[in-house]
Structures are given as C-alpha cells and as structure tokens.
Design an enzyme around this catalytic site. Structure first.
Site, PDB file in Angstrom:
ATOM      1  N   PHE A   1       2.284   8.380  -0.846  1.00 14.32           N
ATOM      2  CA  PHE A   1       1.581   7.120  -0.642  1.00 14.32           C
ATOM      3  C   PHE A   1       0.105   7.274  -0.942  1.00 14.32           C
ATOM      4  O   PHE A   1      -0.649   6.380  -0.925  1.00 14.32           O
ATOM      5  CB  PHE A   1       1.784   6.601   0.780  1.00 14.32           C
ATOM      6  CG  PHE A   1       3.244   6.496   1.147  1.00 14.32           C
ATOM      7  CD1 PHE A   1       4.167   6.037   0.212  1.00 14.32           C
ATOM      8  CD2 PHE A   1       3.685   6.874   2.382  1.00 14.32           C
ATOM      9  CE1 PHE A   1       5.508   5.960   0.528  1.00 14.32           C
ATOM     10  CE2 PHE A   1       5.029   6.790   2.714  1.00 14.32           C
ATOM     11  CZ  PHE A   1       5.934   6.343   1.792  1.00 14.32           C
TER      12      PHE A   1
ATOM     13  N   TRP B   1       0.841  -1.214   0.000  1.00 13.23           N
ATOM     14  CA  TRP B   1       0.000   0.000   0.000  1.00 13.23           C
ATOM     15  C   TRP B   1       0.870   1.257   0.000  1.00 13.23           C
ATOM     16  O   TRP B   1       0.532   2.269  -0.604  1.00 13.23           O
ATOM     17  CB  TRP B   1      -0.910  -0.012   1.230  1.00 13.23           C
ATOM     18  CG  TRP B   1      -1.742   1.243   1.372  1.00 13.23           C
ATOM     19  CD1 TRP B   1      -2.953   1.493   0.801  1.00 13.23           C
ATOM     20  CD2 TRP B   1      -1.425   2.411   2.139  1.00 13.23           C
ATOM     21  NE1 TRP B   1      -3.401   2.732   1.150  1.00 13.23           N
ATOM     22  CE2 TRP B   1      -2.480   3.321   1.978  1.00 13.23           C
ATOM     23  CE3 TRP B   1      -0.350   2.778   2.948  1.00 13.23           C
ATOM     24  CZ2 TRP B   1      -2.504   4.571   2.597  1.00 13.23           C
ATOM     25  CZ3 TRP B   1      -0.366   4.023   3.560  1.00 13.23           C
ATOM     26  CH2 TRP B   1      -1.438   4.893   3.379  1.00 13.23           C
ATOM     27  N   HIS B   2       2.028   1.156   0.682  1.00 10.89           N
ATOM     28  CA  HIS B   2       2.890   2.334   0.792  1.00 10.89           C
ATOM     29  C   HIS B   2       3.555   2.697  -0.525  1.00 10.89           C
ATOM     30  O   HIS B   2       3.982   3.833  -0.710  1.00 10.89           O
ATOM     31  CB  HIS B   2       3.963   2.119   1.865  1.00 10.89           C
ATOM     32  CG  HIS B   2       3.436   2.259   3.246  1.00 10.89           C
ATOM     33  ND1 HIS B   2       2.842   1.218   3.910  1.00 10.89           N
ATOM     34  CD2 HIS B   2       3.372   3.317   4.081  1.00 10.89           C
ATOM     35  CE1 HIS B   2       2.455   1.638   5.100  1.00 10.89           C
ATOM     36  NE2 HIS B   2       2.755   2.909   5.232  1.00 10.89           N
ATOM     37  N   GLY B   3       3.685   1.767  -1.419  1.00 11.16           N
ATOM     38  CA  GLY B   3       4.317   2.114  -2.691  1.00 11.16           C
ATOM     39  C   GLY B   3       4.530   0.898  -3.560  1.00 11.16           C
ATOM     40  O   GLY B   3       4.579  -0.234  -3.076  1.00 11.16           O
TER      41      GLY B   3
END
Lengths: 515, 357
Positions: free
Chosen positions: A515, A323-325
């Site tokens: 993000f 999800w962060h990248g």
C-alpha cells in the site's frame, strides 16, 4: 530490507550504536540517520531514493514559499501545486494502471482513444511518505507549523522505522523531537523490547501460520472449500492482517523508541470495538486521523447538516479505500465501510432522538401528575394515588431488552462480522472472487481438513488477547522494567530464537508494504 | 413515586478508563540500551546458532558465503559444545520442524531402472488403446502432482481450477525461492522422491528455473552460471529428476520458462529451457510445454498485456516482470493442462465414464 531478518538486525545494531555515539552532535546525528534511512530504502531498489529526494525537495520548497509569502492567493496557489504534485506522483505510480484499464474498458468499447498501458513498478512506501509530505505542507499553510530545516524535513520523510508501512507520523509529532537534543538518560528499553518482541511474534509466527494454513488456500481456491473452512479463513484473515500490520508498527515504534524517537500509537485492540466508529478509532489510527484532518474536515466535516456530513464521511472512507490499492475491490471495501459508518450513525441518532422524545414525554407526564395531585388533594396527597404513576413509569415495551454488558457484546459481535465481510473484498483478487466466497459461506455447508483445533485455538486466542485490560499489560511491563537491563536483553534474545523456531523458513513481505 | 428516568445507554462508547494508575516503567541510559541490545544479539546467536548456519549456507556461492559460513559454523560448534543450541533443537522437533529428509536419489533411480515399481490402484483397470494408459474415471481419478518454485504458485492455482475435479485429484507443492541449483536450500529431488511414495502420482507437472541461474558448488568447486560445466551439471540434475519420475505410467509435463521482462534474465531462462528440451529429447515420458504460450507477444517476446477475448487488454504478468498474473497463469495453464488431457485421454468423456472400472 525486512525487519524480521538477520540483515536488518546487523543494520540496526550499527545504527543504534553509531546513533547514540553521535547524540551530542545533532547535525551529525541527523546526517547519519538520513544516510541510514536512504540506505535502508535503497536496499529495495536504489532508484527509489531519487523519488523520495524529489518529494523532499519539492515539498520543502513549497512549504518555504508558503511561509514567506504574505499573499493568500499565492499561498493557496503553491499549496494547490504541491497537492497536485504529490497526488500526481502517487497517481502515476499507484493508479495509472487502474485508470488506464478502466478507461480502456469504458472508452475502448465505443471506439474512443484511451491511454496507453504501461507496466509501472510501484515504489515501496510511496503512499506513506506522500501522505506525510502533504500533511507537512498543509500544516504550514494552516499556520500550525513553520518550515523545518531541509535536513529535518528530509529525515522526517525518510526515517527508516516508519518509512515503509507507517505509522503515518505527523510533522507536528516528529519535527519538534528533532529540534530538541535526544535525552540519553530516559530510554524506554522495556517498552521497546516488548513492542519489538510482540511485533515479531505477531508477524513471523501468527501471520505466517494463518496465511499458509487457511487464508491463502481459501482465497486462492474458494470453490474447493466448505462454508466452515471459508468462514474460518475469513476470521483467520481478520487476525492475520491485524497481526501483520500491527506487528509491523509495533516493531517500528519499538525501534524508534530505542533510537530516542516517539511515534504515535497505531492500533488499540480494534476487534474489541463495539461499533464501526469505534473500530476506526482503534484500527490504523494514524491513517484515520490523517483522513479526518486532511480530507473529512476540508470536505466540510459535520457542517451543513446530516446529509452533507454523511456524504463527507462516505467520500472519506471511499477515498481511504482507494488509498489502499488501485482495484475495484478496495473501492468497494471503502464504500462499504463508509456506508456502514453512515448507517450506524443514522440508527444511533434516530435511537437517541426517540429516547429523548420519550424522556420529554415522561417528564411532562410527571409534571402534569404532580400538578394534578397537588390541585386535587391540596398538596397533601401522595402522587402515587393520582393514577398518573403508571403513566410516568417507563412502558415495559420501552424497557431495554438487554443489559449494558449484553449490548456491548452484541455490538462487538456485529461489528466484528461487519468488518470481516469487508475483509473478504479487501483480500480477494477480484469482486467476483469476493462474491463467490460470500455465496459459498452461505451455501457450501460442511467441514473440511483445514479446520483443525490448532487453527481454531489460534484465532480464538488472538481475538481473546484483544480484551486484556491495558493496565494489566502496562503494569506487567513496569514490573519487568525493574529487572536489570542485561537480564531483559537475555530474555529478549531467547524470545527471538523462539520466534525463529516457531516461524516458517523465510519471511513473506508485510501486507501493508504493497500500500 | 415515579421511577427515575435514566439517560439513554451509550453502548458504543469505549470502556471508561481504568481508575487504577499505571505503574511507570524504569527508563534506561543509552549505554545500557546499546549494551542490552548487544547482549540480546549474542544470546540469540548462541541459542539459535543452527539457524545462522542455515542462513549463511543459503547465501550465493563466493567469498562472502565462505566467510559467513565459517563464522556461523564456528559459533555453532561453540554453542553445541555448551549445549546452548539444544533448547531450540528440541523445540524444533516438538513443533515438527525436523531437518528435511535426504534421499539418495541416484540410488532410487538405479533401483527403478532395475525393477520399475508400478503405480498403486484399487480398482482393476482396462487400458485405453488411444493413450496406452488406464481409463481415468470419477471412481479412480487421475492423481496429479504439481511441483516447482514460486512460478508454480500461480500456474498451479490455475491448473487446479482448470482441472476437472471429478477426474483429477490434484496436489500442489511449491516452494518459493527454490530450484535445482541449490539443494542445500531446498532439495527438490529428495522432496519429489518422498512425494512419489506418498502420493503415487500418475501425472507430474514441474516448473523450475526462475531461481536456478546462479553458481553451483560441486565438491568444493564453484561452477559459474552459464559456463559449459555449469550447463552440463544443471542438465545432469534435470535428467536425474526426469529419471526419478520414470515410474510405471507416470507422465511428466515440464513447463519451460516464459520470456521475462529483463532481456538478460530472459536469455538466461531461455538457455535453461533448452536444457529441459535437450534432456527430455530421449525420455519419452517427459514432454516439455512452452510456459510462454498465450502470454508472449506474437514474436515470442515478453508481453505485460495482450488482448483478451473481447479485445480489451489483459494483464498477464506481475509487476516484477517474472511471475504470471492470475489471467496469465490461466492462459499458460490451458496449454499445460492440454498436454495432461491428451496423454491421459481426459477429453474422451464418453469413454472415461463408460469404462468406469
């Protein structure tokens, strides 16, 4: 439009004044706030507004359809479509490049066709509003929420204080506040000013200083720095990302408070955690809760035995990392956190099991000893004389080696370093760079010009602040709130100037914007 | 008597909540809140009036800037008269935030033309006949200064990695959002003059332009970007920087801008690159190197991806379609560094080590 800018200050002054002048007319207040939020979002790129409007309309239609239908099959179908739409939107903008690169590397080598490469611009805030929209539709399907009026839902998704980088506010936390009239008599002015002031200081002064003085240099050119510089750079990044992200959410929560809306807490002194599990209960709490409720539990949660629970936990953290990248560094970071949590849980359970068996054995021996004594001496002889006393006492080897306090500090230090190793992958531009940094921390002995007393003092002070007991700050703020509002405002204005003087010229975007 | 059996320690639990009750904060009414924010705003503007003047001055030239600057200056005069700006000014001095040094670059250039200063060196040096410059050795590495705007952030990083650290002592100095059009925001000629004295660089690599396509002000007159007057003025500024760097054996490698994703922006950048080439034409110490080498499509247009050495596509530019990606910067750095290597004979490893002082 960044929070720590003059442009935002002017924008907010207008929104605050007009907002409170409209508080008696709810419909107008909502329309005004929605317009202000779209203006705020469009300030980055007006084309982004189309995206959030599309997400609003589709998800509202899905929620309405689910609520109106009595057919479970239809409801599930609509929910699935909604999830596919949301994840498709997120996937296209955020993960297409990563997916196409990976497919090309895998399939391209054996001559199979692979997807075309596109240079897609990632819209700001898409990860945040997509997760919020998903939680709304899922909660409606679960029967926890009724669909809100379109204007309420649109405002929930786009409300500017939380739009860009959270906290991830749940529909059940936000929508009820829109259904009540705002209370213009109970505004937590002191709390709001303290949060905004602290957030600005963390972002503009601490985060910027650490980034320029050690973090950026060591992550850009790890081969040019010694182990001490690299180690301090990693500690510095741990503080920087906390200061940056918690600073943003502090400002967001404070701004919302001034507008009469309450947001959930997002950070609770995370580096004071004594375990990885506790860290995740204190770090980006709204994301942790979201992942728990909408990923870990639907995967089965802790049902089905230890192995399934651990698998679910690992998968949740792995997807949380992604999800962060869209990069392998984030995948590895997520897997590392998941593996750490699973391992920690297993070790803890084994320790508890051993302790419980030992307790059972000791209890049995005590009972046996008491019975033997009673039999031998007709109940008059003290148990100590029986010789079982020694057996019933804890074995010296079983006695804890550390006091409770010592164990907590060991837990804190181990947890902090575990998290720091994860941050190396999180911050590095590639897995190779992360491994290079780890290798050089262990092998490139020596100091360096980047290690200064100011840097060490800043990192140490920021970590020490995590241990200030909550009542101390809350009671201090309570005392401050007794001062007249104008005095508090004057102090706040002076503090803003202090932040401006101590901070660098210009403000870098918040880390979590990407993000 | 048997010792009591203690329950296992639960060291991973959060600390027990404090028993002392929290004192409640006093709530305020909305009118008090709005009033308080107005007070905070006014106090911040009065105490930090110098920042407001700086901020207004950084706006693009035009009516908006004129109005904002006029208001900020008026407020600053008022604040200064009451000494309200003094705490921030004193604090700025204490924390090293002093006003940037202003150098009369034109005077420096005239002085240099009259009596050119020589570069500093601690070891007697022979001249490399192939380059006409001193031998570069591990004992006396080449002093390199990399300077520019945010384009130099990635390129500079790649150059630092590319440069042989034994033979080159590299300093990177970049400033985001800067350039040669707005010395009121960041004065590069003054900065370079200071850095030349401080670091005594022998090879200077520069990259500007990405923020330069904007109106400039000369004696109160605004020159519109791309107008003939603007191009002449920009050329004068570029030439001044080139002349400033004409010291002893200093070589200047000026990196021309690569093609950009936006066609309009790309055309504007190409016109700036033409200015660099024109100004360098009669200044032999300056070489203009194409910053698009290795990162542009075969026809010279913008390319986000190009095949890597293994045939797999490599991303060369950041999402903004302007800045280099890490891989893109590595490719651009190769041709830029090749210029430095060729001019200083860094590829003649044998001769450089043999001539070791």
């Amino acid at each position: 439009m960044l929070f720590p800018t003059f442009t935002f200050a002017v924008f907010f002054a207008v929104v605050l004044t007009v907002g409170w002048s409209l508080h008696r007319q709810q419909a107008r207040w909502k329309l005004f706030m929605l317009g202000a939020s779209y203006f705020f979002y469009g300030f980055w790129d007006w084309r982004f507004i189309g995206l959030i409007v599309l997400s609003t309309v589709v998800n509202q239609a899905a929620a309405e359809a689910i609520h109106r239908s009595a057919s479970d099959r239809f409801r599930s179908g609509v929910l699935t479509s909604s999830v596919v739409f949301n994840l498709g939107l997120l996937g296209f903008f955020k993960y297409y490049g990563f997916f196409a690169d990976t497919m090309r590397e895998t399939f391209g080598r054996v001559g199979l066709p692979s997807p075309p490469l596109l240079h897609i611009v990632l819209p700001v805030a898409i990860s945040f509003f997509t997760f919020q929209a998903l939680s709304y539709v899922i909660d409606v399907k679960r029967g926890l929420l009724k669909p809100a009026p379109l204007i309420n839902f649109a405002l929930y998704l786009s409300f500017f204080p939380h739009l860009v980088a959270g906290p991830i506010v749940r529909a059940a936390e936000f929508l009820p506040q829109l259904e009540q009239k705002l209370d213009p008599r109970r505004i937590d002015l002191t709390g709001a000013l303290a949060l905004i002031g602290a957030g600005l200081f963390k972002k503009v002064v601490i985060s910027s200083y650490l980034a320029s003085s050690i973090v950026d240099p060591i992550f850009e050119h790890p081969g040019r720095h010694s182990s001490l510089e690299l180690l301090l750079g990693v500690y510095g990044y741990a503080v920087q990302i906390y200061a940056d992200f918690s600073g943003y959410t502090d400002i967001a929560i404070g701004i919302a408070l001034l507008l009469g809306i309450r947001f959930p807490q997002n950070f609770d002194r995370p580096y004071s955690a004594v375990s990885i599990q506790e860290f995740w209960r204190r770090w980006h709490m709204t994301l942790s809760n979201w992942l728990r409720d909408f990923l870990y539990i639907p995967l089965g949660g802790s049902k089905g035995g230890r192995d399934r629970r651990d698998r679910n936990l690992f998968l949740t953290m792995l997807l949380g990392g992604l999800w962060h990248g869209a990069a392998w560094t984030f995948v590895i970071w997520g897997a590392y956190q998941g593996a750490g949590l699973v391992l920690e849980r297993r070790v803890k359970e084994n320790r508890e099991l051993t302790a419980s068996r030992r307790r059972g054995r000791q209890l049995a021996l005590v009972r046996l000893g008491a019975e033997t004594d009673t039999t031998a001496a007709g109940g008059d002889r003290p148990a100590a004389a029986s010789g079982f006393d020694e057996l019933a006492d804890p074995d010296p080897q079983d006695a804890p080696r550390f006091t409770d306090r010592q164990r907590r500090w060991i837990g804190r230090i181990v947890t902090f370093h575990f998290i720091c190793v994860g941050w190396i992958f999180f911050r590095s531009d590639s897995v190779g760079t992360a491994l290079h940094i780890l290798w050089r921390i262990l092998t490139a002995w020596g100091g360096g010009p980047l290690v200064t007393p100011l840097l060490v003092g800043t990192i140490a002070a920021c970590l020490a602040v995590q241990f200030i007991p909550r009542p101390v700050t809350r009671n201090a703020l309570a005392e401050l709130s007794r001062l007249p509002a104008t005095v508090q405002a004057g102090l706040f204005g002076a503090f803003l100037v202090l932040v401006d003087v101590l901070g660098p010229a210009g403000v870098a975007p918040f880390i979590y914007f990407q993000f | 008597m048997a010792a009591p059996i203690r329950s296992p320690r639960r060291s991973d639990r959060p600390a027990a909540p404090a028993t002392a009750p929290f004192r409640k904060r006093r709530p305020y009414r909305s009118d008090q809140t709005v009033g308080a924010m107005v007070v905070a705003f006014v106090v911040a503007m009065l105490l930090g009036s110098q920042s407001l003047v700086n901020l207004a001055g950084q706006q693009p030239y035009g009516a908006r800037r004129t109005v904002l600057l006029g208001m900020a200056k008026g407020l600053h005069s008022f604040s200064h008269a009451l000494l309200l700006d003094q705490p921030a000014a004193r604090l700025g001095e204490l924390t090293g935030k002093e006003p940037p040094v202003k150098v009369d670059v034109e005077a420096v250039v005239q002085q240099q033309a009259a009596a050119p200063p020589t570069t500093a060196s601690t070891i007697p040096l022979d001249i490399n006949p192939a380059t006409g410059k001193r031998y570069v050795t591990a004992e006396e590495p080449l002093r390199v200064l990399l300077a520019g705007d945010s384009m130099m952030r990635e390129l500079g990083g790649a150059l630092m990695d590319t440069a042989d650290s034994a033979l080159a002592q590299v300093t990177l100095d970049y400033r985001v959002s800067s350039g040669l059009s707005r010395p009121d925001y960041f004065d590069w000629p003054s900065r370079l003059a200071t850095k030349l004295d401080e670091l005594q660089p022998e090879a200077v690599v520069l990259m500007f332009g990405a923020n330069d396509h904007q109106d400039v002000e000369i004696d109160g007159q605004i020159l519109r970007a791309d107008s003939p007057e603007w191009l002449a003025e920009y050329g004068r500024r570029v030439g001044l920087v080139m002349d400033l760097l004409h010291r002893g054996d200093v070589t200047v490698t000026w990196v021309a801008l690569p093609p950009m994703r936006s066609a309009t922006f790309s055309t504007a950048m190409a016109s700036l690159s033409e200015v660099y080439r024109a100004e360098a034409a009669d200044r032999p110490w300056v070489h203009v190197v194409d910053g698009g080498a290795g990162v542009s499509a075969p026809d010279g247009s913008f390319a986000a991806y190009l095949p890597g050495s293994d045939g797999a596509p490599v991303v060369l530019r950041q999402e903004d379609g302007i800045h280099y990606s890490t891989a893109g910067a590595d490719r651009a750095a190769a041709s830029v560094w090749a210029d430095v290597v060729q001019r200083w004979g860094l590829d003649e490893a044998g001769s450089t080590t043999a001539a070791g002082g």
